[in-house]
Design an enzyme around this catalytic site. Structure first.
Site, short mmCIF file in Angstrom:
data_model
loop_
_atom_site.label_atom_id
_atom_site.label_comp_id
_atom_site.label_asym_id
_atom_site.label_seq_id
_atom_site.Cartn_x
_atom_site.Cartn_y
_atom_site.Cartn_z
N ASN A 9 0.91 -1.34 0.10
CA ASN A 9 0.05 -0.07 -0.22
C ASN A 9 0.75 1.19 0.24
O ASN A 9 1.79 1.49 0.86
CB ASN A 9 -0.94 -0.16 1.34
CG ASN A 9 -1.67 1.10 1.43
OD1 ASN A 9 -1.45 2.20 1.03
ND2 ASN A 9 -3.14 0.94 1.70
N HIS A 12 0.90 6.09 1.70
CA HIS A 12 1.90 7.20 2.61
C HIS A 12 2.98 7.88 2.04
O HIS A 12 3.49 8.73 2.37
CB HIS A 12 1.96 6.67 3.97
CG HIS A 12 0.67 6.31 4.74
ND1 HIS A 12 -0.13 7.22 5.03
CD2 HIS A 12 0.23 5.17 5.11
CE1 HIS A 12 -1.14 6.73 5.59
NE2 HIS A 12 -1.10 5.45 5.79
N ARG A 20 4.24 18.75 1.61
CA ARG A 20 4.76 19.98 1.17
C ARG A 20 4.06 20.57 -0.11
O ARG A 20 4.44 21.42 -0.74
CB ARG A 20 6.44 19.69 0.75
CG ARG A 20 7.26 19.52 1.88
CD ARG A 20 7.26 20.92 2.65
NE ARG A 20 8.30 21.02 3.76
CZ ARG A 20 9.32 21.09 3.92
NH1 ARG A 20 9.98 21.43 2.79
NH2 ARG A 20 10.10 21.10 5.09
N HIS A 45 -5.80 3.88 -1.89
CA HIS A 45 -6.72 4.18 -1.40
C HIS A 45 -7.15 5.56 -1.67
O HIS A 45 -6.48 6.61 -1.16
CB HIS A 45 -6.86 4.12 0.40
CG HIS A 45 -8.27 4.24 0.87
ND1 HIS A 45 -8.24 4.31 2.58
CD2 HIS A 45 -9.27 4.77 0.50
CE1 HIS A 45 -9.58 4.59 2.79
NE2 HIS A 45 -10.28 4.70 1.50
N ARG A 47 -9.28 8.23 -1.14
CA ARG A 47 -10.30 8.75 0.02
C ARG A 47 -11.23 9.76 -0.30
O ARG A 47 -10.75 10.53 -1.35
CB ARG A 47 -9.70 9.09 1.41
CG ARG A 47 -8.87 7.96 2.26
CD ARG A 47 -8.43 8.34 3.36
NE ARG A 47 -9.34 8.43 4.34
CZ ARG A 47 -9.55 7.76 5.38
NH1 ARG A 47 -8.70 6.72 5.52
NH2 ARG A 47 -10.55 8.00 6.14
N ARG A 51 -6.81 12.85 1.11
CA ARG A 51 -5.83 13.47 1.91
C ARG A 51 -4.29 12.80 1.42
O ARG A 51 -3.50 13.15 1.74
CB ARG A 51 -5.99 13.07 3.25
CG ARG A 51 -6.09 11.41 3.70
CD ARG A 51 -6.06 11.17 5.12
NE ARG A 51 -7.45 11.43 5.81
CZ ARG A 51 -7.91 10.85 6.60
NH1 ARG A 51 -7.30 10.19 7.33
NH2 ARG A 51 -9.12 11.19 7.06
N GLU A 72 -8.62 0.80 -3.29
CA GLU A 72 -9.32 0.82 -1.96
C GLU A 72 -10.32 1.91 -2.06
O GLU A 72 -9.99 3.01 -2.29
CB GLU A 72 -8.33 0.74 -1.01
CG GLU A 72 -8.74 0.40 0.60
CD GLU A 72 -7.63 0.36 1.27
OE1 GLU A 72 -6.54 0.12 1.10
OE2 GLU A 72 -8.22 0.99 2.43
N THR A 103 -8.38 3.81 8.39
CA THR A 103 -9.50 3.00 8.40
C THR A 103 -9.47 2.21 9.76
O THR A 103 -8.87 1.11 9.92
CB THR A 103 -9.42 2.09 7.29
OG1 THR A 103 -9.03 2.91 6.20
CG2 THR A 103 -10.76 1.44 6.86
N GLU A 153 -11.16 -9.09 3.05
CA GLU A 153 -9.88 -8.77 3.76
C GLU A 153 -9.99 -8.56 5.17
O GLU A 153 -10.88 -7.66 5.49
CB GLU A 153 -9.36 -7.39 3.12
CG GLU A 153 -7.69 -6.97 3.69
CD GLU A 153 -7.08 -6.00 3.16
OE1 GLU A 153 -7.19 -6.10 1.83
OE2 GLU A 153 -6.17 -5.22 3.93
N HIS A 196 -3.76 -4.37 7.67
CA HIS A 196 -3.77 -3.30 8.51
C HIS A 196 -2.98 -3.29 9.84
O HIS A 196 -3.16 -3.96 10.79
CB HIS A 196 -5.09 -2.88 9.22
CG HIS A 196 -5.58 -1.32 9.39
ND1 HIS A 196 -4.95 -0.67 10.33
CD2 HIS A 196 -5.73 -0.34 8.47
CE1 HIS A 196 -5.05 0.60 10.26
NE2 HIS A 196 -5.75 0.86 9.10
N HIS A 219 1.78 1.45 5.99
CA HIS A 219 2.45 2.26 6.70
C HIS A 219 3.78 1.95 7.23
O HIS A 219 4.83 2.69 7.13
CB HIS A 219 1.61 2.79 7.91
CG HIS A 219 1.81 3.79 8.70
ND1 HIS A 219 2.90 3.75 9.84
CD2 HIS A 219 2.16 4.93 8.58
CE1 HIS A 219 3.02 4.70 10.21
NE2 HIS A 219 2.60 5.72 9.73
N1 PXP Z 1 -5.65 -3.27 3.99
C1 PXP Z 1 -6.79 -1.89 4.14
C2 PXP Z 1 -8.05 -2.50 3.46
C3 PXP Z 1 -6.36 -0.73 4.42
O1 PXP Z 1 -7.37 0.12 4.65
C4 PXP Z 1 -5.01 -0.59 4.80
C5 PXP Z 1 -4.82 1.11 5.26
O2 PXP Z 1 -5.14 2.00 4.41
C6 PXP Z 1 -4.05 -1.44 4.70
C7 PXP Z 1 -4.43 -2.95 4.24
C8 PXP Z 1 -2.75 -1.02 5.17
O3 PXP Z 1 -2.56 -0.94 6.38
P1 PXP Z 1 -1.06 -0.37 6.85
O4 PXP Z 1 -0.74 1.11 6.27
O5 PXP Z 1 -1.50 -0.02 8.41
O6 PXP Z 1 -0.09 -1.36 6.58
#
Ligand code: PXP
Length: 248
Positions: A9, A12, A20, A45, A47, A51, A72, A103, A153, A196, A219
């Site tokens: 993912n 971030h 910035r 994702h 959103r 963001r 996502e 989330t 998931e 997550h 993350h």
């Molecule tokens: N899976 C889903 C469905 C999520 O919403 C997220 C966070 O956006 C992740 C995986 C990844 O989570 P993390 O960034 O905490 O590893």
């Protein structure tokens, strides 16, 4: 046991870029780098508040990568329209609140089954794998099969938080719930993913669950990449996943 897929993912990277207001670091470059380093898929994702990932990022990521894109999103009409234009490999429906930092919980599937059934059908018809991000709750798993999703998931956030905070009894209880939910989902014919909050400390028991075929991790790995680079950060996660699978 089959090799576990690792989805990366890259949200971030966009968080950092947006801090910035410029063009770097570029999430598209991150998606390509993750692909080169052996990712089995890219998750992003979009959103409602944009963001991190923006509309143009999603389209550019889809064009830039050869591995599956997991789009996502919240189950809104706006997102359905964008997903149908983007044509990703998979759509993962998640709950979304403007005020949340991430989330926080799973999707309420059981209480919204009629609407979700109608929402999911055109996404499946266009060829997307539809995944529902749900808590490890038997009611939500059962409802996920009923509304026409192909994948669940399982939200691992509570388990990973308990691991990170050293609450071992809570972690064990959360893990038991995830193990039971994965078995239930597979019995219902659903493909099982998990994600997550996963880190090197929490990944092993999750990777050992036989029904889980994919982990989505963001993350922690993006943070770890600051110190050792994305390929090395991913390689260590891959090693832990493969070891857990072998031992299990
Ligand atoms: N899976 C889903 C469905 C999520 O919403 C997220 C966070 O956006 C992740 C995986 C990844 O989570 P993390 O960034 O905490 O590893």
């Amino acid at each position: 046991m089959d090799r576990l897929r690792l989805g990366i993912n890259i949200d971030h990277v966009a968080t950092l870029r947006n801090a910035r207001g410029g063009a770097s670091p570029d999430p598209v470059r991150a998606a390509i780098a993750a692909q080169s380093a052996g990712a089995d898929g890219i998750t992003a994702h979009l959103r409602e508040d944009r963001r991190h990932i923006r509309d143009a990022d999603m389209a550019a990521i889809k064009d830039a990568i050869e591995i599956p894109l997991n789009f996502e999103m919240a189950a809104t009409e706006e997102m359905s329209r964008i997903a149908r234009a983007t044509r990703p490999h998979a759509v993962c429906l998640v709950p979304e609140k403007r005020e949340e930092r991430t989330t926080e919980g799973g999707l309420e599937v059981a209480g919204d089954a009629n609407r979700l059934t109608a929402y999911i059908a055109p996404l499946v018809d266009m060829g997307a794998r539809v995944s529902l991000f749900v808590a490890a709750d038997p009611r939500q798993i059962e409802a996920s099969a009923r509304v026409g999703a192909q994948v669940v998931e399982i939200h691992t956030g509570s388990y990973c938080d308990a691991v990170d905070e050293g609450r071992t009894d809570a972690a064990a209880a959360e893990l038991e719930r995830i193990i039971a939910a994965a078995a239930q989902a597979a019995d219902l014919g659903l493909e099982v993913h998990a994600g997550h909050g996963i880190s090197y400390d929490s990944v092993t028991p999750l990777a050992a669950i036989p029904q889980v075929v994919e982990l989505n991790i963001g993350h922690f790995l993006i943070g770890e990449a600051v110190f050792r680079g994305l390929p090395a950060a991913m390689a260590e996660m891959r090693r832990l996943m493969d070891l857990a699978r072998r031992v299990a």
